[in-house]
Design an enzyme around this catalytic site. Structure first.
Site, PDB file in Angstrom:
ATOM      1  N   ASP A 533       0.941  -1.167  -0.052  1.00 58.67           N
ATOM      2  CA  ASP A 533       0.012  -0.072   0.005  1.00 58.67           C
ATOM      3  C   ASP A 533       1.031   1.175  -0.041  1.00 58.67           C
ATOM      4  O   ASP A 533       2.219   1.163   0.186  1.00 58.67           O
ATOM      5  CB  ASP A 533      -0.935  -0.116   1.316  1.00 58.67           C
ATOM      6  N   GLU A 536       2.566   5.132  -3.910  1.00 61.93           N
ATOM      7  CA  GLU A 536       2.615   6.013  -4.821  1.00 61.93           C
ATOM      8  C   GLU A 536       3.744   6.956  -5.196  1.00 61.93           C
ATOM      9  O   GLU A 536       4.410   7.240  -6.499  1.00 61.93           O
ATOM     10  CB  GLU A 536       1.593   7.313  -4.814  1.00 61.93           C
ATOM     11  N   ASP A 609      -8.581   3.895  -2.050  1.00 60.15           N
ATOM     12  CA  ASP A 609      -9.726   4.109  -1.020  1.00 60.15           C
ATOM     13  C   ASP A 609     -11.196   4.671  -1.254  1.00 60.15           C
ATOM     14  O   ASP A 609     -11.044   5.884  -1.344  1.00 60.15           O
ATOM     15  CB  ASP A 609      -9.100   5.004   0.059  1.00 60.15           C
TER      16      ASP A 609
END
Ligand SMILES: *[C@@H]1O[C@H](CO)[C@@H](O)[C@H](O)[C@H]1NC(C)=O
Ligand SMILES: *[C@@H]1O[C@H](CO)[C@@H](O)[C@H](O)[C@H]1NC(C)=O
Ligand SMILES: *[C@@H]1O[C@H](CO)[C@@H](O)[C@H](O)[C@H]1NC(C)=O
Length: 941
Positions: A533, A536, A609
């Site tokens: 997770d 980015e 999300d």
């Protein structure tokens, strides 16, 4: 970003929480001000303000190189005669004099060519511009064709000649010299397919050696300053798709499948589609805003020409405009082409032009062509294609055991239980909270004994804590990304002060991979898999919640140049680590939030999300379809929505749709109410359980489709137009989707729906899998909405394999018998496939698998071998065929003869769904008794 937890964030975000108390609702939605728009992004603003025809470059010195490429120089038209002379150094550093650019075209098999444009490396550049390594697969390079000749031709009214080169049978590439333009056309008709710079918007900002007086290269956004030591270096150009009705692709955006124009008459204040991997807090649906991953690949489709594709391999921030017709009214165009078309504008902050043109002409051809460049999706383990249960967080071992036993108590199968960040000791990945998870191995083993797996989260931000072994090694070895001043970049994330592993370096990736060995990752067992997770990467206190663009990577690469690929490299390193820990025997499973072209080779992707509302349920379908078109066939959205509490009806509908996502996982935020499938009342439990069971019965079909994706790139779930490319009514549909070529599924996206309209494409019949009734294709039908399920149809002419027994997990279904559902078409025929292997190892690559084709024609069902195996390595299965269901069979047929075992059976009426309870009853052959691995036939009469 997950919502920051209070204790952690309080000092830093104090004012934030103060506001939160005053305005509880609105502050929780997307925070527009945290992110740049095009006007606040200087390169985007510059590119967008350029006028059509402003490019003044011409191509010159066009020749075929020793490597069989076509090369040329691009120079400003005004300098045409006297500009470039290798011996004459009239090229000055640090001034605005433009140097020639080098253009290279390489041609590959199957209708692909690669166009590169970069600065001339022989001219002493201040820095080499970044070209993304490790994305184009080696196999692709081997399909290169060596051009031996070109010819020159005048096109239309041109005064100057163009260079024409071979592309593929029926296609040729053209480099027009003045003005410079590159395009593909059909050989016979001369109709265009794709082109670049037809609108003259090409621009390439060259690196400069130093600032000129008065020049200021720094850029500011909010409190952040980007030092930009090399000045502006953006690239932009226009790409035109001919014969196109719509364009698709360029994930990730929460928006419709067919991309809406972002500029043109009647479109005001629209942002371009942004490709910049960002951790967006509560993203909006219907927004061109950039989300967690980026794939600069666009597909066009039209009734006239068919399908074509364009891919720009570049990892810098990109912005893409889809130009509505009339956007260029009154402008000076380079060339007037009398063909229907869609123009687009591509803008990137840095990098080089490294683009691929795909000629199609069918939708599946383009996907095949694209995945021949970036790789086909990895074959997942079977368990990963089943249902996953996740929550932030399953608190402790007791909670894990409780949830696990509840699934059994309610007879709901599941395969994987997930642990989010709180399972660690202080957000130090690869560790366990000793109080909450004292016996992690025992816990994994207990679940494994029921055929179940676990997943833990491992993120790229590393806690700067000297007692943490990962941090110690990384800082001592210099494995962290550096800030602009050369120190370890220090940003804020879950653990507080954190540094980020520099995944661009192969050495560092290999070191990272070793951290997954059972020795190194204490408390891990072979049934533990990984979730990446925040890759980015997410940096809570960084510009736009990410890393500053002037941070430095291995080899002096600036973060701005590789930003969109950071998460890809992290995913790659983790996935390779899992392969290594099992000595290369087992297929890895790694879920990633960030992605880039090629991510399909490393694992699954989820859409980040999302929120618990109907719009987000609806937009999940175009998001998953778009990922599939872009090579990433293994994806899904969080079932139920991550933020917020879904009403029971929404949750049930979400399970009903989610059961068809390639990646099927229930997940929920920390602050939401518990919502495991048994918590919302008996009836809802039954409905969610039904949906999950539907997925389990269809696992053999899904697994077969995953294999199809693995070999061809064609995605598991597909837009309708991929299967029905000449049915125009399908081009804009993104609420219904195909699972493989055989199933059409229509979600229900509104509360208390009473009816639902479904367009059934093509000319053949469709069988309603709920009622067994058939409906005509080429029409929209209205159905009563049922709470029990969403509309799903089997296409006439297909055969779908199922396993109908109820078990606890996919592993426990391994030896279960199969059912074949045959949907006959108007010629009383059908065909389908099943793919079977051990579900976990790489042995299938050596031929250890079963691949059968089933054909039904002239009253006879035949199973034949289509495996490409040398026969040396075998996968042995004793699974039998338990039932054959014949939809659309005339009642004149009464008996069946099964060969070679010469067994007779009668055709009786049996339930279409074994456990669906009430009917419908359809013609069925029970217990044919043959093995799935064998050749056999069933003749009916
Ligand atoms: C331009 O600068 C580079 C490096 O700064 C240098 O190597 C090169 O010789 C310079 N070229 C000219 C023509 O001055
Ligand atoms: C299929 O997946 C495996 C990994 O599971 C990969 O190694 C292989 O390259 C993929 N493609 C094909 C055609 O097998
Ligand atoms: C019926 O299905 C078979 C097998 O898929 C196919 O070959 C045949 O063309 C189909 N017939 C019609 C009329 O579409």
């Amino acid at each position: 970003m997950k919502k920051p937890s209070k204790d952690l964030m309080f000092p830093l975000f104090f004012p934030f929480f103060l506001t939160l108390l005053l305005f509880p609702a609105p502050i929780l939605s997307w925070k527009k001000d945290e992110f740049r728009n095009c006007n606040q992004t200087p390169f985007c603003k510059r590119s967008r303000s350029r006028n059509p025809g402003s490019c003044n470059l011409v191509s010159t010195d066009v020749l075929i190189s020793e490597d069989g490429d076509l090369v040329a120089k691009l120079i400003p038209k005004s300098k045409r005669l006297d500009f470039y002379d290798e011996n004459d150094n009239n090229i000055e550093n640090g001034t605005n004099i433009v140097k020639p650019l080098v253009l290279t075209v390489s041609v590959y098999q199957n209708g692909i060519f690669r166009l590169k444009i970069d600065e001339d490396k022989n001219l002493g550049l201040p820095k080499k511009r970044f070209e993304v390594p490790d994305v184009v697969v080696d196999e692709f390079e081997r399909t290169k064709l060596y051009l031996s000749r070109k010819r020159e031709e005048k096109i239309g009214d041109d005064l100057v000649e163009s260079s024409i080169f071979y592309l593929a049978d029926g296609y040729e590439g053209v480099i027009r010299h003045d003005p410079f333009e590159v395009f593909v056309r059909e050989k016979g008709s001369k109709e265009r397919v794709l082109s670049l710079n037809s609108n003259g918007l090409f621009d390439f900002e060259q690196l400069k050696g130093g600032k000129e007086e008065g020049e200021d290269w720094e850029e500011r956004f909010r409190s952040h300053v980007d030092s930009r030591p090399y000045g502006p270096q953006s690239i932009s150009f226009d790409v035109t798709f001919y014969g196109a009705d719509f364009v698709y692709g360029i994930p990730e955006h929460a928006t419709s499948l067919a991309l809406k124009p972002t500029r043109g008459p009647g479109i005001e204040h629209s942002e371009p589609y942004r490709l910049f991997n960002l951790d967006v807090f509560e993203y909006l649906h219907e927004s061109p805003f950039g989300l967690y991953g980026s794939i600069p690949f666009m597909i066009s489709h039209g009734k006239g020409r068919g399908t074509s594709g364009f891919f720009w391999l570049n990892a810098a921030e990109m912005q893409i405009d889809v130009l509505g017709s009339g956007w260029d009214a009154g402008a000076d165009k380079i060339m007037m082409v009398d063909q229907k078309r869609i123009d687009t504008l591509w803008m990137a902050e840095a990098g080089v032009v490294d683009t691929f043109f795909f000629v199609g002409p069918k939708p599946k051809d383009v996907v095949r062509q694209y995945t021949s460049v970036t790789g086909t999706p990895a074959m997942p383990q079977l368990f990963a294609t089943a249902y996953h249960q996740c929550r932030w967080n399953y608190r402790d071992e007791e909670d894990v055991y409780h949830v696990d036993s509840k699934f059994d108590e309610h007879d709901i199968p599941y395969d994987v239980l997930w642990l989010d960040i709180e399972h660690t000791d202080g957000k130090k990945y690869f560790t366990w909270d000793k109080v909450l998870f004292p016996n992690p191995e025992e816990m994994q083993n207990k679940l494994a004994s029921k055929g179940r797996r676990m997943v833990t989260i491992v993120d790229p931000h590393i806690k700067r804590d000297d007692s943490y072994h990962i941090h110690k090694e990384a800082s001592q070895n210099g494995y962290y990304v550096k800030d602009a001043s050369g120190k370890d970049f220090d940003g804020w994330c879950w653990p507080g002060s954190s540094s980020y592993i520099d995944m661009l370096s192969p050495e560092i990736r290999s070191w990272w991979g070793d951290k997954f060995s059972y020795d190194s990752y204490q408390g891990s067992t072979p049934s533990l898999y990984i979730w990446n997770d925040m890759n980015e990467p997410s940096v809570f206190n960084g510009p736009e919640v990410t890393m500053p663009r002037d941070a430095l990577h291995y080899g002096g690469v600036e973060h701005r140049e590789l930003h969109n690929a950071y998460g890809y490299y992290f995913h790659m390193a983790t996935s390779e680590g899992l392969v290594k820990r099992g000595n290369g025997k087992d297929r890895p499973f790694v879920l990633s939030r960030a992605f880039f072209p090629g991510s399909q080779r490393y694992g699954a992707i989820w859409t980040g999300d999302n929120s618990a509302n109907w719009d987000q349920l609806r937009v999940s379908i175009p998001m998953v379809l778009t990922l599939g078109l872009s090579g990433i066939s293994f994806s899904g959205a969080d079932v139920g929505g991550f933020f917020g509490n879904p009403e029971p009806e929404l949750l049930v509908r979400w399970y009903q749709v989610g059961a068809y996502y390639p990646f099927f996982r229930g997940h929920a935020h920390h602050d939401t109410k518990r919502r495991e499938p048994w918590l919302l009342g008996e009836r809802n439990t039954e409905l969610m359980s039904d949906a999950i069971h539907t997925r389990y019965t269809l696992l053999p079909y899904f697994y077969t489709l995953f294999r199809e994706a693995n070999t061809s790139g064609v995605p598991v779930v597909r837009p309708l137009w991929m299967e029905f490319p000449s049915d125009e009514n399908t081009f804009g549909i993104d609420e219904a989707f195909m699972v493989g070529n055989g199933l059409l599924v229509q979600g229900i996206y509104t509360e208390r729906a009473t009816d639902v309209s479904v367009y059934l494409p093509g000319e053949q019949l469709w069988y309603d899998l709920r009622s067994g009734m058939h409906y005509n294709g080429g029409q929209t039908h209205k159905f009563e909405a049922s709470e029990e399920n969403i509309p799903s149809f089997q296409r006439a002419g297909t055969i779908i394999p199922r396993k109908d027994r109820y078990r606890r997990s996919s592993m426990q279904m391994e030896h279960d018998p199969y059912t074949l559902v045959i949907a006959l078409n108007s010629s009383q025929a059908a065909e389908g496939e099943v793919y079977i292997d051990d579900g976990k190892s790489f042995e299938f690559k050596k031929g250890a698998y079963i691949h059968r084709r089933f054909t039904f024609a002239n009253g006879k069902l035949t199973s034949s071998d289509i495996a490409h195996s040398d026969g040396k390595t075998k996968y042995i299965s004793h699974c039998t065929l338990e039932r054959v269901i014949l939809l659309g069979l005339s009642s004149a047929y009464k008996t069946a003869l099964i060969e070679p075992i010469s067994k007779k059976a009668i055709i009786e009426l049996g339930p279409l769904r074994l456990h669906g309870g009430r009917g419908p009853f359809v013609p069925t052959i029970r217990k044919p008794g043959v093995h799935m691995a064998d050749d056999w036939s069933i003749q009916i009469s």
